[in-house]
Design an enzyme around this catalytic site. Structure first.
Site, PDB file in Angstrom:
ATOM      1  N   HIS A 133       0.464  -1.324   0.178  1.00 27.28           N
ATOM      2  CA  HIS A 133      -0.154   0.569  -0.284  1.00 27.28           C
ATOM      3  C   HIS A 133       1.319   0.860  -0.305  1.00 27.28           C
ATOM      4  CE1 HIS A 133      -3.223  -2.822   1.211  1.00 27.28           C
ATOM      5  NE2 HIS A 133      -2.420  -3.442   1.933  1.00 27.28           N
TER       6      HIS A 133
ATOM      7  N   HIS B 216       5.401   6.693   6.902  1.00 22.48           N
ATOM      8  CA  HIS B 216       5.414   6.112   5.807  1.00 22.48           C
ATOM      9  C   HIS B 216       4.491   7.604   4.169  1.00 22.48           C
ATOM     10  CE1 HIS B 216       0.910   5.881   7.183  1.00 22.48           C
ATOM     11  NE2 HIS B 216       0.650   6.220   6.300  1.00 22.48           N
TER      12      HIS B 216
ATOM     13  N   HIS C 187       2.249   8.900   1.062  1.00 25.24           N
ATOM     14  CA  HIS C 187       0.954   8.975   0.253  1.00 25.24           C
ATOM     15  C   HIS C 187       1.041   9.881  -1.240  1.00 25.24           C
ATOM     16  CE1 HIS C 187      -2.124   6.942   3.592  1.00 25.24           C
ATOM     17  NE2 HIS C 187      -0.771   7.731   3.845  1.00 25.24           N
TER      18      HIS C 187
ATOM     19  N   GLU D   2      -3.557  13.836   1.452  1.00 22.91           N
ATOM     20  CA  GLU D   2      -4.789  12.763   1.486  1.00 22.91           C
ATOM     21  C   GLU D   2      -5.621  14.137   2.475  1.00 22.91           C
ATOM     22  OE1 GLU D   2      -3.667   9.567   3.981  1.00 22.91           O
ATOM     23  OE2 GLU D   2      -4.650   8.805   2.458  1.00 22.91           O
TER      24      GLU D   2
ATOM     25  N   HIS E  33       3.404  10.295   6.688  1.00 17.76           N
ATOM     26  CA  HIS E  33       2.408   9.822   7.592  1.00 17.76           C
ATOM     27  C   HIS E  33       3.310   9.335   9.134  1.00 17.76           C
ATOM     28  CE1 HIS E  33      -1.422   9.794   5.853  1.00 17.76           C
ATOM     29  NE2 HIS E  33      -1.360  11.527   6.211  1.00 17.76           N
TER      30      HIS E  33
ATOM     31  N   THR F 161      -6.368   6.101   7.170  1.00 15.17           N
ATOM     32  CA  THR F 161      -7.335   6.870   6.645  1.00 15.17           C
ATOM     33  C   THR F 161      -7.108   5.238   5.507  1.00 15.17           C
ATOM     34  OG1 THR F 161      -4.515   7.304   5.282  1.00 15.17           O
ATOM     35  CG2 THR F 161      -6.223   9.139   6.664  1.00 15.17           C
ATOM     36  N   THR F 162      -6.412   4.352   6.119  1.00 17.34           N
ATOM     37  CA  THR F 162      -6.447   2.914   5.336  1.00 17.34           C
ATOM     38  C   THR F 162      -7.347   2.253   5.853  1.00 17.34           C
ATOM     39  OG1 THR F 162      -4.166   2.805   5.813  1.00 17.34           O
ATOM     40  CG2 THR F 162      -4.048   3.553   4.097  1.00 17.34           C
TER      41      THR F 162
HETATM   42  O1  LIG Z   1      -1.016   0.627  11.086  1.00 14.76           O
HETATM   43  C1  LIG Z   1      -1.667  -0.123  10.529  1.00 14.76           C
HETATM   44  N1  LIG Z   1      -2.359  -0.641  10.401  1.00 14.76           N
HETATM   45  C2  LIG Z   1      -1.541  -2.147  10.846  1.00 14.76           C
HETATM   46  C3  LIG Z   1      -2.899  -2.478  12.169  1.00 14.76           C
HETATM   47  C4  LIG Z   1      -1.999  -3.176  12.639  1.00 14.76           C
HETATM   48  C5  LIG Z   1      -3.068  -3.706  13.614  1.00 14.76           C
HETATM   49  C6  LIG Z   1      -4.230  -2.407  14.200  1.00 14.76           C
HETATM   50  C7  LIG Z   1      -4.749  -1.927  13.023  1.00 14.76           C
HETATM   51  C8  LIG Z   1      -3.908  -1.661  12.166  1.00 14.76           C
HETATM   52  N2  LIG Z   1      -1.932   1.504   9.582  1.00 14.76           N
HETATM   53  C9  LIG Z   1      -2.044   2.731   9.873  1.00 14.76           C
HETATM   54  C10 LIG Z   1      -1.529   3.480  10.756  1.00 14.76           C
HETATM   55  C11 LIG Z   1      -1.420   4.635  10.986  1.00 14.76           C
HETATM   56  C12 LIG Z   1      -1.764   5.986   9.356  1.00 14.76           C
HETATM   57  C13 LIG Z   1      -2.283   4.857   8.845  1.00 14.76           C
HETATM   58  C14 LIG Z   1      -2.631   3.879   8.431  1.00 14.76           C
HETATM   59  B1  LIG Z   1      -2.853   6.145   7.822  1.00 14.76           B
HETATM   60  O2  LIG Z   1      -4.023   6.638   8.045  1.00 14.76           O
HETATM   61  O3  LIG Z   1      -2.429   5.478   6.363  1.00 14.76           O
HETATM   62  O4  LIG Z   1      -2.457   6.796   8.423  1.00 14.76           O
HETATM   63  C15 LIG Z   1      -1.449   6.399   9.413  1.00 14.76           C
HETATM   64 ZN   LIG Z   2      -0.740   7.645   6.055  1.00 17.64          ZN
END
Ligand SMILES: O=C(NCc1ccccc1)Nc1ccc2c(c1)[B-](O)(O)OC2
Ligand SMILES: [Zn+2]
Length: 262
Positions: free
Chosen positions: A65, A95, A97, A107, A120, A200-201
């Site tokens: 992603h 990371h 975008h 975003e 981010h 946001t994902t």
């Molecule tokens: O950490 C992420 N996923 C893995 C996960 C593991 C366990 C529980 C929940 C999520 N995703 C994520 C974390 C932080 C941000 C985004 C996506 B963003 O919105 O792109 O910017 C900020």
């Molecule tokens: Zn992000």
């Protein structure tokens, strides 16, 4: 080889995420369009304080992603605090975008203006929660610092990242990435907007205190172009889909207040 649960294409992109992740239509979704004149200036909002001097980067990876740099987060060696935050939050990863062209890719938008990219920096509340996973589902679990990227002159430190992107071209690739301090990616002024939002994902959890920095950093078109040589797909897949436009469009504010530091 598991198929992708979600993506940014016609069939699996932001407009259909709500089918598997109903919170996509929730009351505190991100990103949003930030309208500066409608943000309320809050003099009680102190400065954002970053203690990154002891931060320990570990690896850089393509997760299908985005491209992510992960940090050691087993103690409070690198934290963000102050501003709207009631506790220190631990740096876990950062990371980006970005778009297929410079005219879009961020975003968050500012009075309808998109930037070419958005960085981010993801932090979690290790005072109240035992793990990132637990914090990620709590309303005050995460704090994300958002930095806009605009094209112009070469960024003097971004090459440290863009020079190694070829090693993580494909989904699932990981490379050692030690000794990188993301403080070098911040603009000089940390004036910010802040509001309560979400990932946001998918899973789009509503657990993020967003801190969006007003001033963009400037990167060259050449540096940004290197992000576009990444691909969403794995090396073994015959499909080579260029990694770009991995951004969610702004979501309804639903009555939320955006506050502005001075
Ligand atoms: O950490 C992420 N996923 C893995 C996960 C593991 C366990 C529980 C929940 C999520 N995703 C994520 C974390 C932080 C941000 C985004 C996506 B963003 O919105 O792109 O910017 C900020
Ligand atoms: Zn992000």
């Amino acid at each position: 080889m598991t198929g992708n649960l979600w993506g940014y294409g016609e069939q699996d992109g932001p407009s259909v995420w709500h089918k598997n992740y109903p919170v996509a239509e929730g009351a505190r979704q991100s990103p949003i369009d930030i309208v500066p004149h409608q943000a309320s200036h809050d003099p009680s909002l102190g400065p954002i304080v970053l203690n990154y001097d002891k931060c320990t980067s570990i690896k850089i990876a393509n997760n299908g992603h985005s491209v992510v740099v992960e940090f050691e987060d087993s103690d409070d060696r690198s934290v963000i605090q102050g501003g709207p935050l009631g506790n220190p939050y631990r740096l876990k990863q950062f990371h980006f975008h970005w778009g297929g062209k410079d005219c879009h890719g961020s975003e968050h938008t500012v009075a309808g203006k998109s930037y070419a990219s958005e960085l981010h920096l993801v932090h979690w509340n290790a005072v109240k929660y035992k793990t990132f996973e637990e914090a990620a589902t709590a309303p005050d679990g995460l704090a994300v610092l958002g930095i806009f990227l605009e094209t112009g002159d070469n960024h003097r430190w971004l090459h440290t990242i863009t020079d190694v992107l070829y090693t993580v071209k494909f989904k699932g690739s990981v490379t050692d990435f030690k000794g990188f301090n993301p403080k070098c990616l911040l603009p000089s002024s940390l004036h910010y907007w802040t509001y309560l939002g979400s990932l946001t994902t998918p899973p789009l959890y509503e657990s993020v205190t967003w801190i969006v920095v007003k001033d963009p950093i400037i990167v060259s078109e050449k540096q940004l172009g290197k992000f576009r040589m990444l691909v969403f797909t794995g090396e073994e897949e015959d499909q080579r889909t260029r990694m770009e436009n991995n951004f969610r469009p702004p979501q309804p504010l639903k009555g939320r207040k955006v506050r502005s530091s001075n």
